[in-house]
Design a protein around this motif. Structure first.
Motif, PDB file in Angstrom:
ATOM      1  N   VAL A 167       2.391  -5.120 -34.261  1.00 26.07           N
ATOM      2  CA  VAL A 167       2.045  -6.354 -33.552  1.00 26.07           C
ATOM      3  C   VAL A 167       3.045  -7.454 -33.905  1.00 26.07           C
ATOM      4  N   LEU A 168       3.373  -7.568 -35.171  1.00 30.48           N
ATOM      5  CA  LEU A 168       4.358  -8.569 -35.598  1.00 30.48           C
ATOM      6  C   LEU A 168       5.702  -8.346 -34.905  1.00 30.48           C
ATOM      7  N   ASN A 169       6.108  -7.087 -34.819  1.00 27.55           N
ATOM      8  CA  ASN A 169       7.398  -6.768 -34.208  1.00 27.55           C
ATOM      9  C   ASN A 169       7.410  -7.005 -32.704  1.00 27.55           C
ATOM     10  N   VAL A 170       6.258  -6.880 -32.081  1.00 23.83           N
ATOM     11  CA  VAL A 170       6.154  -7.224 -30.662  1.00 23.83           C
ATOM     12  C   VAL A 170       6.298  -8.734 -30.493  1.00 23.83           C
ATOM     13  N   MET A 171       5.545  -9.478 -31.283  1.00 19.42           N
ATOM     14  CA  MET A 171       5.502 -10.933 -31.151  1.00 19.42           C
ATOM     15  C   MET A 171       6.846 -11.600 -31.419  1.00 19.42           C
ATOM     16  N   ASP A 183       0.977 -14.010 -22.023  1.00 21.51           N
ATOM     17  CA  ASP A 183      -0.460 -13.996 -22.298  1.00 21.51           C
ATOM     18  C   ASP A 183      -1.026 -12.582 -22.200  1.00 21.51           C
ATOM     19  N   GLU A 184      -0.516 -11.830 -21.231  1.00 23.12           N
ATOM     20  CA  GLU A 184      -0.984 -10.456 -21.037  1.00 23.12           C
ATOM     21  C   GLU A 184      -0.602  -9.582 -22.223  1.00 23.12           C
ATOM     22  N   VAL A 185       0.631  -9.740 -22.697  1.00 18.69           N
ATOM     23  CA  VAL A 185       1.101  -8.951 -23.840  1.00 18.69           C
ATOM     24  C   VAL A 185       0.317  -9.325 -25.092  1.00 18.69           C
ATOM     25  N   ILE A 186       0.114 -10.621 -25.292  1.00 12.61           N
ATOM     26  CA  ILE A 186      -0.635 -11.093 -26.456  1.00 12.61           C
ATOM     27  C   ILE A 186      -2.061 -10.552 -26.426  1.00 12.61           C
ATOM     28  N   LYS A 187      -2.670 -10.558 -25.247  1.00 11.29           N
ATOM     29  CA  LYS A 187      -4.035 -10.041 -25.116  1.00 11.29           C
ATOM     30  C   LYS A 187      -4.084  -8.551 -25.438  1.00 11.29           C
ATOM     31  N   THR A 188      -3.097  -7.826 -24.957  1.00 11.49           N
ATOM     32  CA  THR A 188      -3.035  -6.392 -25.246  1.00 11.49           C
ATOM     33  C   THR A 188      -2.969  -6.152 -26.742  1.00 11.49           C
ATOM     34  N   CYS A 189      -2.092  -6.895 -27.406  1.00 10.59           N
ATOM     35  CA  CYS A 189      -1.934  -6.752 -28.859  1.00 10.59           C
ATOM     36  C   CYS A 189      -3.206  -7.143 -29.597  1.00 10.59           C
ATOM     37  N   THR A 190      -3.810  -8.237 -29.186  1.00 13.26           N
ATOM     38  CA  THR A 190      -5.034  -8.710 -29.841  1.00 13.26           C
ATOM     39  C   THR A 190      -6.166  -7.719 -29.673  1.00 13.26           C
ATOM     40  N   ASP A 191      -6.325  -7.200 -28.460  1.00 18.08           N
ATOM     41  CA  ASP A 191      -7.387  -6.227 -28.190  1.00 18.08           C
ATOM     42  C   ASP A 191      -7.187  -4.954 -29.014  1.00 18.08           C
ATOM     43  N   LEU A 192      -5.942  -4.485 -29.083  1.00 23.33           N
ATOM     44  CA  LEU A 192      -5.653  -3.265 -29.836  1.00 23.33           C
ATOM     45  C   LEU A 192      -5.841  -3.483 -31.335  1.00 23.33           C
ATOM     46  N   LEU A 193      -5.457  -4.654 -31.804  1.00 23.99           N
ATOM     47  CA  LEU A 193      -5.628  -4.970 -33.222  1.00 23.99           C
ATOM     48  C   LEU A 193      -7.106  -5.039 -33.575  1.00 23.99           C
TER      49      LEU A 193
END
Length: 211
Positions: A167-171, A183-193
């Motif tokens: 997640v850090l490396n994506v952000m 926002d879509e990418v952040i939501k994906t990461c947050t949901d998966l985390l």
């Protein structure tokens, strides 16, 4: 790149050096592979044991299928070490492109943006694969040999560490990408985390109850 073919000590030494590759993404991929390998060990030490033969047919099948998946993931995650290194190296080359004219600047910026998207996509793909694997670690914690059940717990801990690292490396790359729905990418990461955190807690509860 051939980081996955190096010895452990060589990889650690390169990770420790002043070279940015391999870096956090490669380390996360390696940790993910170790996680999968530990679950493999639990499965291999469970199948055909006395406790395993008492399981229902569908439960035995779930264990055998989980072993097959984790064996593949252990190898696939190692491939991500080189994928991450290649993506980052390509991005670094883009930053070194000439900028002595307006046209050169446009080409450079376009190449940088492409590089950033690639550098973001690799850890995002790793992230999705890691979260998917956690359901198989849960199978290890549920049906695994009690004598090695702690290894299922370590597998979950390592997987979650690799997930949060991804997640850090994506952000860190997402912040610099222009044309993308952040926002879509952040939501994906947050949901998966969130999903992985919940799975980790469930797995660890099973593990501690069996120790």
């Amino acid at each position: 790149m051939d980081f996955k073919d190096k010895t452990i000590i060589d990889f650690v030494n390169e990770l420790s050096s002043n070279s940015p590759v391999p870096g956090g993404g490669g380390a996360a991929a390696l940790v993910g592979s170790l996680s999968a390998a530990l679950s493999n060990m639990v499965f291999n030490l469970s199948i055909n044991k006395k406790a395993f033969t008492t399981l229902k047919d569908n439960e035995q099948r779930s264990v055998i299928d989980a072993l097959d998946v984790c064996e593949r993931k252990a190898k696939e995650f190692l491939d991500f070490i080189d994928k991450d290194g290649e993506a980052f190296s390509t991005l670094m080359k883009a930053y070194k492109m000439p900028k002595d004219s307006e046209e050169a600047l446009k080409v450079r910026e376009k190449t940088i943006q492409e590089g950033l998207k690639s550098a973001m996509q690799v850890p995002l793909d790793l992230l999705k694969n890691l979260v998917a694997m956690m359901s198989y670690i849960d199978i290890a914690a549920t049906y695994g040999n009690a004598n090695v059940i702690s290894d299922a717990g370590v597998s979950a801990i390592l997987a979650y560490a690799a997930i949060e690292s991804s997640v850090l490396n994506v952000m860190v790359n997402l912040n610099f990408i222009n044309e993308i729905n952040k926002d879509e990418v952040i939501k994906t990461c947050t949901d998966l985390l969130d999903k992985s955190e919940k799975l980790k807690k469930e797995i660890m509860l099973k593990v501690y109850n069996k120790i």
